[in-house]
Motif scaffolding. Structure first.
Motif, PDB file in Angstrom:
ATOM      1  N   MET A   1       0.806  -1.215   0.000  1.00  0.00           N
ATOM      2  CA  MET A   1       0.000   0.000   0.000  1.00  0.00           C
ATOM      3  C   MET A   1       0.844   1.271   0.000  1.00  0.00           C
ATOM      4  N   THR A   2       2.119   1.176   0.429  1.00  0.00           N
ATOM      5  CA  THR A   2       2.963   2.377   0.507  1.00  0.00           C
ATOM      6  C   THR A   2       3.693   2.670  -0.792  1.00  0.00           C
ATOM      7  N   GLY A   3       3.745   1.712  -1.715  1.00  0.00           N
ATOM      8  CA  GLY A   3       4.446   1.930  -2.977  1.00  0.00           C
ATOM      9  C   GLY A   3       5.196   0.693  -3.431  1.00  0.00           C
ATOM     10  N   LEU A   4       6.281   0.914  -4.147  1.00  0.00           N
ATOM     11  CA  LEU A   4       7.080  -0.161  -4.732  1.00  0.00           C
ATOM     12  C   LEU A   4       8.499  -0.103  -4.193  1.00  0.00           C
ATOM     13  N   CYS A   5       9.151  -1.263  -4.152  1.00  0.00           N
ATOM     14  CA  CYS A   5      10.558  -1.331  -3.770  1.00  0.00           C
ATOM     15  C   CYS A   5      11.280  -2.241  -4.751  1.00  0.00           C
ATOM     16  N   VAL A   6      12.378  -1.752  -5.295  1.00  0.00           N
ATOM     17  CA  VAL A   6      13.254  -2.560  -6.150  1.00  0.00           C
ATOM     18  C   VAL A   6      14.512  -2.873  -5.357  1.00  0.00           C
ATOM     19  N   GLN A   7      14.806  -4.161  -5.196  1.00  0.00           N
ATOM     20  CA  GLN A   7      16.012  -4.615  -4.500  1.00  0.00           C
ATOM     21  C   GLN A   7      17.004  -5.106  -5.541  1.00  0.00           C
ATOM     22  N   LEU A   8      18.222  -4.600  -5.493  1.00  0.00           N
ATOM     23  CA  LEU A   8      19.235  -4.943  -6.480  1.00  0.00           C
ATOM     24  C   LEU A   8      20.417  -5.615  -5.793  1.00  0.00           C
ATOM     25  N   PHE A   9      20.736  -6.838  -6.216  1.00  0.00           N
ATOM     26  CA  PHE A   9      21.912  -7.572  -5.746  1.00  0.00           C
ATOM     27  C   PHE A   9      23.008  -7.471  -6.796  1.00  0.00           C
ATOM     28  N   PHE A  10      24.244  -7.175  -6.350  1.00  0.00           N
ATOM     29  CA  PHE A  10      25.398  -7.143  -7.244  1.00  0.00           C
ATOM     30  C   PHE A  10      26.198  -8.428  -7.069  1.00  0.00           C
ATOM     31  N   VAL A  11      26.323  -9.199  -8.116  1.00  0.00           N
ATOM     32  CA  VAL A  11      27.151 -10.411  -8.106  1.00  0.00           C
ATOM     33  C   VAL A  11      28.319 -10.173  -9.046  1.00  0.00           C
ATOM     34  N   ARG A  12      29.542 -10.228  -8.504  1.00  0.00           N
ATOM     35  CA  ARG A  12      30.746 -10.017  -9.289  1.00  0.00           C
ATOM     36  C   ARG A  12      31.698 -11.185  -9.081  1.00  0.00           C
ATOM     37  N   LYS A  13      32.118 -11.773 -10.206  1.00  0.00           N
ATOM     38  CA  LYS A  13      32.993 -12.939 -10.163  1.00  0.00           C
ATOM     39  C   LYS A  13      32.394 -14.049  -9.301  1.00  0.00           C
ATOM     40  N   GLY A  14      31.073 -14.191  -9.394  1.00  0.00           N
ATOM     41  CA  GLY A  14      30.398 -15.264  -8.673  1.00  0.00           C
ATOM     42  C   GLY A  14      30.120 -14.976  -7.219  1.00  0.00           C
ATOM     43  N   LYS A  15      30.429 -13.756  -6.737  1.00  0.00           N
ATOM     44  CA  LYS A  15      30.246 -13.441  -5.318  1.00  0.00           C
ATOM     45  C   LYS A  15      29.286 -12.277  -5.144  1.00  0.00           C
ATOM     46  N   LEU A  16      28.442 -12.407  -4.121  1.00  0.00           N
ATOM     47  CA  LEU A  16      27.506 -11.345  -3.796  1.00  0.00           C
ATOM     48  C   LEU A  16      28.260 -10.282  -3.017  1.00  0.00           C
ATOM     49  N   ILE A  17      28.525  -9.123  -3.663  1.00  0.00           N
ATOM     50  CA  ILE A  17      29.398  -8.119  -3.045  1.00  0.00           C
ATOM     51  C   ILE A  17      28.628  -6.948  -2.445  1.00  0.00           C
ATOM     52  N   GLY A  18      27.327  -6.837  -2.716  1.00  0.00           N
ATOM     53  CA  GLY A  18      26.591  -5.712  -2.167  1.00  0.00           C
ATOM     54  C   GLY A  18      25.184  -5.652  -2.716  1.00  0.00           C
ATOM     55  N   ARG A  19      24.447  -4.657  -2.252  1.00  0.00           N
ATOM     56  CA  ARG A  19      23.064  -4.500  -2.708  1.00  0.00           C
ATOM     57  C   ARG A  19      22.655  -3.032  -2.592  1.00  0.00           C
ATOM     58  N   ASP A  20      21.634  -2.657  -3.337  1.00  0.00           N
ATOM     59  CA  ASP A  20      21.004  -1.343  -3.270  1.00  0.00           C
ATOM     60  C   ASP A  20      19.500  -1.547  -3.262  1.00  0.00           C
ATOM     61  N   ASN A  21      18.767  -0.573  -2.754  1.00  0.00           N
ATOM     62  CA  ASN A  21      17.317  -0.640  -2.832  1.00  0.00           C
ATOM     63  C   ASN A  21      16.773   0.726  -3.206  1.00  0.00           C
ATOM     64  N   PHE A  22      15.658   0.717  -3.901  1.00  0.00           N
ATOM     65  CA  PHE A  22      15.045   1.939  -4.413  1.00  0.00           C
ATOM     66  C   PHE A  22      13.540   1.879  -4.136  1.00  0.00           C
ATOM     67  N   PHE A  23      13.018   2.911  -3.503  1.00  0.00           N
ATOM     68  CA  PHE A  23      11.584   3.013  -3.250  1.00  0.00           C
ATOM     69  C   PHE A  23      10.954   3.920  -4.300  1.00  0.00           C
ATOM     70  N   LEU A  24       9.851   3.456  -4.884  1.00  0.00           N
ATOM     71  CA  LEU A  24       9.170   4.188  -5.942  1.00  0.00           C
ATOM     72  C   LEU A  24       7.697   4.358  -5.593  1.00  0.00           C
ATOM     73  N   PRO A  25       7.090   5.462  -6.022  1.00  0.00           N
ATOM     74  CA  PRO A  25       5.642   5.599  -5.827  1.00  0.00           C
ATOM     75  C   PRO A  25       4.885   4.671  -6.763  1.00  0.00           C
ATOM     76  N   ASP A  26       3.720   4.254  -6.344  1.00  0.00           N
ATOM     77  CA  ASP A  26       2.886   3.362  -7.164  1.00  0.00           C
ATOM     78  C   ASP A  26       1.996   4.212  -8.052  1.00  0.00           C
ATOM     79  N   GLY A  27       2.295   4.215  -9.358  1.00  0.00           N
ATOM     80  CA  GLY A  27       1.518   5.007 -10.302  1.00  0.00           C
ATOM     81  C   GLY A  27       0.489   4.211 -11.064  1.00  0.00           C
ATOM     82  N   GLY A  28       0.226   2.956 -10.612  1.00  0.00           N
ATOM     83  CA  GLY A  28      -0.761   2.136 -11.298  1.00  0.00           C
ATOM     84  C   GLY A  28      -0.201   1.355 -12.470  1.00  0.00           C
ATOM     85  N   ASP A  29       1.128   1.381 -12.677  1.00  0.00           N
ATOM     86  CA  ASP A  29       1.744   0.637 -13.774  1.00  0.00           C
ATOM     87  C   ASP A  29       1.846  -0.848 -13.421  1.00  0.00           C
ATOM     88  N   THR A  30       1.905  -1.692 -14.439  1.00  0.00           N
ATOM     89  CA  THR A  30       2.072  -3.124 -14.204  1.00  0.00           C
ATOM     90  C   THR A  30       3.512  -3.407 -13.781  1.00  0.00           C
TER      91      THR A  30
END
Length: 462
Positions: free
Chosen positions: A265-294
């Motif tokens: 109900m609060t919106g959207l969240c995109v979680q991004l994992f970075f895999v480099r040379k086969g290893k999970l080295i970090g992550r980022d997240n982004f919160f977006l408003p919900d505009g009714g898009d699929t």
């Protein structure tokens, strides 16, 4: 044409009548001239006209946008890939209301390595320029980014000064935080070896860096340069600890970006994992408003905007929803041109990649739940505080608003009063005010100052 543009202004009808049958970008303007939507098309004529046909079949978001369109501007490009690039840049420039916004109007920081300088520096910046430097990011988690900078500066004694003073080394040299390139205590070649190691860490190539440091340490020891060998040993140990902290998630040692998507109900969240040379080295997240898009539209727009600014593009991009096939091929072609190698968008059906995608989706939902819980908890605490204060003061009605005053002066001069406001227990910064006191100027009289500010604040109330 009459059927197509019925009910619309002459500007819209004229614009629809002369649309080119070529690829390009279209910009929708409202009555004030502001850009409210930017899109791209293989054939501008067909795509733009589709907004004004069968309005009943459009989503509520598109209906609301079409109702506000007062002018249509088009830009013809030589190819669809060129249109995609232009679309990303125009969205970044105008931040249209009806486009999906990657950054939610925030500016995320980058790490900048000034490799174009003789003795490069590493520092944080929010501007990405075409100046020959290497940029890493953007980083949504600023805390993790600053921790990375701290770690790198402890491992590698890079210079931090903007202008080098050739007269004598600064304090950083004496506390072993810099190798004093300003005084000529380290050569350009040796300094650039260190910068190369820094870039390898930021690229996630820690295993390769370990191998290089071992070789350099052995060469230094063979040449009886024991102090240099000891310094390299300390760097090697720090990289080894970093390498152990990074979790190996694939056996093929490849580079991947894994996008997860959550929605509530609060919106959207995109979680991004970075895999480099086969290893999970970090992550980022982004919160977006919900505009009714699929979800498919959200991920398609997000990927285009993210990689329009990203400094590294992996071989594989794992998504929870793939774009339409034509759009997918177009994005892959665009990313391949940027990366100078093949890039593939994937929706895995089994194996390790599917497990990582599931984990990214779960993390996105978890972040949304935490944000919702924190928001509810904060609201609950504010209301509870207001109720407790109402009981303590013996008030019959709820404490909807509270004005708080304070007086400040410098030995009786430059007296000012500040007012902060709370509504239902929550601070209302838009209602804050500051008053310059004149009745007590020249003498420290807080009572008279308070009398003046209270009178000025409430004199219009009956």
């Amino acid at each position: 044409m009459t059927e197509l543009a019925a009910g619309f202004s002459d500007n819209i009808k004229n614009a629809l009548a002369v649309l080119p049958e070529k690829p390009g970008v279209y910009l929708m303007h409202d009555a004030s001239g502001k850009v409210i939507y930017v899109g791209k098309a293989v054939v501008l004529k067909n795509r733009v006209r589709s907004y004004f046909r069968n309005l009943a079949s459009h989503t509520p978001k598109v209906k609301a946008m079409v109702a506000k369109i007062a002018e249509i501007e088009t830009i013809v490009t030589s190819s669809e890939v060129e249109a995609l690039i232009l679309e990303c840049n125009l969205i970044k420039k105008y931040r249209p209301r009806y486009n999906i916004s990657l950054k939610d109007d925030k500016t995320y920081p980058y790490l900048k390595v000034t490799v174009q300088e003789d003795f490069p520096r590493l520092y944080v910046t929010r501007r990405q320029l075409r100046d020959g430097a290497r940029y890493y990011g953007p980083y949504a988690d600023a805390g993790a980014m600053h921790a990375t900078v701290k770690l790198l500066r402890s491992m590698f004694p890079l210079r931090t000064c903007r202008k080098m003073n050739p007269d004598r080394p600064c304090l950083n040299y004496h506390i072993k935080r810099c190798l004093a390139p300003c005084a000529g205590y380290i050569s350009k070649a040796d300094y650039h070896k260190m910068i190369k190691s820094v870039c390898m860490v930021l690229d996630g190539r820690t295993t390769e860096l370990e191998r290089d440091l071992k070789q350099q340490m052995q060469e230094a020891a063979d040449n009886y340069a024991f102090e240099e060998a000891a310094r390299l040993r300390d760097q090697l140990q720090a990289v080894a600890r970093l390498n152990e902290a990074q979790k190996a998630v694939t056996n093929n040692g490849g580079d991947m970006d894994i996008f997860g998507l959550g929605q509530d109900m609060t919106g959207l969240c995109v979680q991004l994992f970075f895999v480099r040379k086969g290893k999970l080295i970090g992550r980022d997240n982004f919160f977006l408003p919900d505009g009714g898009d699929t979800p498919q539209e959200v991920m398609t727009a997000f990927v285009k905007q993210y990689y329009n600014e990203a400094t590294f593009i992996p071989k594989e991009v794992v998504l929870p929803y793939l774009p339409e096939e034509d759009e997918k091929q177009l994005i892959e072609t665009w990313l391949a041109d940027k990366a100078q190698r093949r890039v593939e968008l994937l929706l895995p059906q089994r194996g390790v990649k599917k497990d990582l995608l599931k984990l990214a989706n779960e993390n996105a939902v978890k972040l949304l739940n935490e944000r919702l819980r924190k928001g509810s908890l904060s609201l609950k605490n504010d209301l509870q505080a207001a109720e407790e204060l109402q009981q303590a003061l013996g008030l019959e009605h709820p404490l909807e608003r509270m004005d708080c005053f304070d007086i400040s002066h410098t030995q009786g001069s430059e007296t000012v009063a500040s007012m902060v406001v709370f509504r239902n227990g929550t601070s209302s910064k838009k209602d804050y005010r500051r008053y310059k006191i004149v009745s007590a100027e020249g003498k420290p009289d807080d009572f008279k100052s308070m009398q003046e500010v209270v009178y000025r604040r409430y004199r219009d109330y009956e």
